[in-house]
Design a protein around this motif. Structure first.
Motif, short mmCIF file in Angstrom:
data_model
loop_
_atom_site.label_atom_id
_atom_site.label_comp_id
_atom_site.label_asym_id
_atom_site.label_seq_id
_atom_site.Cartn_x
_atom_site.Cartn_y
_atom_site.Cartn_z
N VAL A 95 32.55 64.69 54.96
CA VAL A 95 32.98 64.57 53.53
C VAL A 95 32.12 65.41 52.75
O VAL A 95 30.80 65.11 53.15
CB VAL A 95 33.10 63.16 53.26
N ALA A 96 32.29 66.21 51.87
CA ALA A 96 31.42 66.89 50.94
C ALA A 96 31.72 66.79 49.66
O ALA A 96 32.88 66.93 49.36
CB ALA A 96 31.46 68.54 51.39
N ILE A 97 30.92 66.24 48.73
CA ILE A 97 31.10 65.95 47.43
C ILE A 97 30.25 67.18 46.76
O ILE A 97 29.05 67.06 46.75
CB ILE A 97 30.80 64.49 46.98
N ASP A 98 31.01 67.83 46.01
CA ASP A 98 30.19 69.26 45.31
C ASP A 98 29.27 68.76 44.21
O ASP A 98 28.24 69.36 43.72
CB ASP A 98 30.91 70.30 45.08
N SER A 99 29.55 67.58 43.47
CA SER A 99 28.53 67.20 42.49
C SER A 99 28.77 65.65 42.08
O SER A 99 29.66 65.25 41.68
CB SER A 99 29.15 67.93 41.10
N ALA A 100 27.63 65.07 42.55
CA ALA A 100 27.52 63.41 42.27
C ALA A 100 27.37 63.41 40.95
O ALA A 100 27.66 62.20 40.47
CB ALA A 100 26.52 62.84 43.05
N ILE A 158 23.37 66.78 43.71
CA ILE A 158 23.06 66.00 42.27
C ILE A 158 22.16 66.87 41.42
O ILE A 158 20.94 67.41 42.00
CB ILE A 158 22.69 64.55 42.52
N HIS A 159 22.15 66.99 40.28
CA HIS A 159 21.26 67.77 39.34
C HIS A 159 20.28 66.51 38.89
O HIS A 159 20.92 65.85 38.20
CB HIS A 159 22.03 68.46 38.26
N SER A 160 19.25 66.40 39.35
CA SER A 160 18.49 65.12 39.06
C SER A 160 18.04 64.92 37.52
O SER A 160 17.81 63.69 37.11
CB SER A 160 17.40 64.83 40.06
#
Lengths: 371, 253
Positions: free
Chosen positions: A147-152, A184-186
């Motif tokens: 599974v790939a999530i492109d933006s948490a 994720i963009h921290s």
């Protein structure tokens, strides 16, 4: 190290363990997380195609970029997408994440491997949709998928941290999920949110600028356009968490090129110090291997003591020789020492002239001064 | 000549369909001239592009007057259907209904834009559409300070860039966010944008011939040979009555 990280995802999970999970995190100063995500995605896709991976399919949750872009990306990286229906599914949370296009005519030229999802805030439904897509692709039973999530980050915008956490946890513990990774963009979130996701992952890959600036500079709003941002390089720090709790940190450099991101091994710490921090010096601060060996072989004045021999230090009061032999005089000690020095050892000896002379303690040292 | 190089660069910026362009300005230096400049390019006789302009800051006649000086007649262009103007200055988005908020304003606005774009963009005619929003901070005001609602709206607008190949051009003020740690609007916008242009006053102080400096960050800049170019470019500019001059720093006294 990026290789190690990818391999761990490829190898998947053991029976009864959580699936390996990777967090890719970046900030606006090195906003190349997308490139790393693409790199991992393409790696997974190619290993799935070559049947080298534990997973035999991939479910991509596309929130940030359009599904067609991903399919084009795979094609452009030379991954054969002709029978992509067999191994990839895209859950399209990009086109209409909040159902605003309800009633409007959503363009209907979508491919069969894309599924539109209209309510991103409901993560339970999202979980069901991912599992359903995965099962539809690999079938029931023991076959696994990735599974790939492109933006948490986008998920966290629409749903609470706890529900995102529970989604990821559910995915990791599902028997048919072999591995999972997300970006994720921290800097868009509180530190808390990023750390929660980091705790839930077995690997963290974070992108950092090569030159760290101070906090104050970092907070400066000019960051995005600062000169040091005019580069396509940075540090890629990978943190691997082993099953036994051991954490391993590794560092690499990356360059973004037109064909994707390239990872390079970082020269060792001392070399880095030598190359980057120190200015060019005329003298040498570092030792070569030969010089270091020679330095280690030098016998220091105190080192022979207790080295199998009896310790002999002449203190000028005959205390040592007296213990052994009364007749020993300072002259015999001198002879002995001279004999030793004849063997080729360079030593410094001090012999006090006489014990009789007492220091002139009662004399005034300033007596001869004419004041 | 310098100007040519910059113009060429600008052309590439304005040609890139399917991109999000963010213009950031500050109180000392307005970035509105960039908006006018890009509008003029899109509406020039040589191109057949269509501009959908969403105005939160100024009325139609304000832009009409400016563009007339630049050589475009917005009235005739809008009659021809090449310029579509949405006056949103009185938009109020959030209505409190029984404690729960119903969001309507921006959703409706998006529907309007979406409909307009769909009507224009048919698969047969390859017409480029540019959507311009003249002040994002006022969109936030209309959304009663809900920046996440604004970002949802912008993300929806961005889906049009992939669906129908629109270009999205946004103007925002940078300095109003400089103190608030809470607001992530600016940061989200920077992640969202493919090209960021920043207009700032001259760093070295006032000068008669230079009105300010412009920094352009192109995240996906690939030149004609497929090689990656420099990401950041710096120009200086001078806003004249009916044109803008761009030049490299140091080329003017």
């Amino acid at each position: 190290m990026a290789e190690t990280m990818c391999r761990a995802l490829r190898d998947g999970s053991l029976e009864g363990e959580h699936a390996p999970a990777l967090t890719i995190k970046d900030t606006i100063r090195t906003a190349f997380g997308v490139e790393v995500f693409d790199h991992v995605l393409c790696y997974m896709a190619s290993t799935i195609l070559a049947q080298k991976s534990q997973s035999s399919g991939l479910v991509l949750v596309a929130l940030d970029r359009s599904p067609s872009l991903y399919l084009n990306l795979l094609k452009s990286r030379g991954i054969d997408a002709s029978d992509s229906y067999k191994w990839i599914r895209v859950l399209d949370c990009y086109t209409d994440p909040l159902g605003w296009k309800e009633g409007a005519n959503v363009l209907s030229r979508r491919e069969s491997l894309e599924t539109l999802f209209k309510d991103v805030s409901d993560l339970d439904k999202l979980f069901d949709a991912v599992i359903q897509l995965g099962r539809g692709m690999v079938g029931q039973g023991k076959v696994r998928f990735c599974v790939a999530i492109d933006s948490a980050s986008l998920m966290l915008r629409h749903a609470s941290l706890s529900s995102v956490g529970s989604l990821i946890n559910n995915l990791r513990s599902h028997d048919q999920v072999s591995s999972i990774f997300w970006l994720i963009h921290s800097d868009l979130h509180e530190i808390r949110a990023t750390s929660v996701l980091e705790y839930m992952s077995s690997m963290v890959g974070s992108l950092e600028p090569i030159f760290q600036s101070s906090n104050e500079q970092r907070r400066n709003s000019e960051n995005l356009l600062s000169i040091e941002n005019d580069t396509r390089e940075g540090k890629f720090i990978v943190r691997l968490k082993r099953r036994n709790g051991r954490v391993k940190v590794m560092c690499e450099e990356f360059h973004v090129e037109e064909t994707g991101i390239k990872f390079l091994a970082v020269p060792s710490e001392s070399e880095m110090v030598n190359q980057q921090i120190l200015p060019k010096l005329q003298f040498n601060l570092q030792l070569s291997e030969k010089e270091r060996n020679e330095k280690e072989n030098v016998v220091l004045p105190f080192e022979h003591q207790g080295n199998g021999q009896t310790i002999q230090i002449y203190d000028g009061r005959r205390s040592l020789p007296l213990n052994k032999n009364d007749s020993t005089t300072s002259v015999s000690v001198l002879e002995k020492l001279q004999a030793e020095s004849a063997q080729g050892k360079g030593e410094i000896h001090y012999l006090r002239d006489s014990d009789d002379e007492l220091p002139d303690s009662d004399e005034d040292p300033d007596d001869d001064l004419d004041i | 000549m310098n100007n040519e190089a910059i113009e060429e660069d600008e052309t590439r910026v304005s040609d890139c369909a399917g991109r999000v362009v963010l213009i950031q300005d500050c109180v000392e230096t307005s970035g509105a001239f960039l908006l006018h400049h890009l509008m003029k390019r899109k509406l020039s006789r040589e191109s057949s592009e269509i501009v959908v302009f969403v105005a939160f800051a100024h009325p139609f006649y304000h832009y009409d007057r400016i563009l007339k000086k630049l050589g475009c007649n917005l009235v005739t262009l809008s009659q021809k259907g090449r310029f579509i103007f949405f006056d949103m200055r009185k938009l109020d988005c959030l209505d409190e209904v029984g404690g729960g908020r119903t969001k309507s304003g921006l959703v409706e606005l998006f529907h309007k834009i979406h409909k307009a774009a769909e009507v224009i963009a048919s698969p047969e005619t390859k017409i480029c559409i540019t959507i311009m929003i003249d002040d994002l901070s006022l969109v936030e005001v209309a959304a009663q300070g809900s920046s996440s609602y604004v970002i949802d709206f912008l993300r929806y607008c961005r889906t049009l860039t992939t669906e129908v190949g629109c270009t999205l051009i946004l103007l925002n003020h940078e300095d109003i966010y400089s103190n608030s740690e809470e607001s992530t609007l600016n940061l989200e916008l920077e992640y969202l944008a493919d090209i960021v242009m920043k207009a700032k006053p001259l760093a070295t102080g006032l000068a008669a011939d230079v009105h300010g400096q412009l920094t352009v960050l192109n995240k996906r800049s690939i030149n004609e040979h497929g090689k990656i170019k420099k990401r950041i470019q710096n120009f200086q500019f001078k806003v004249k009555e009916n044109s803008v001059e761009y030049f490299y720093s140091g080329s003017r006294t």
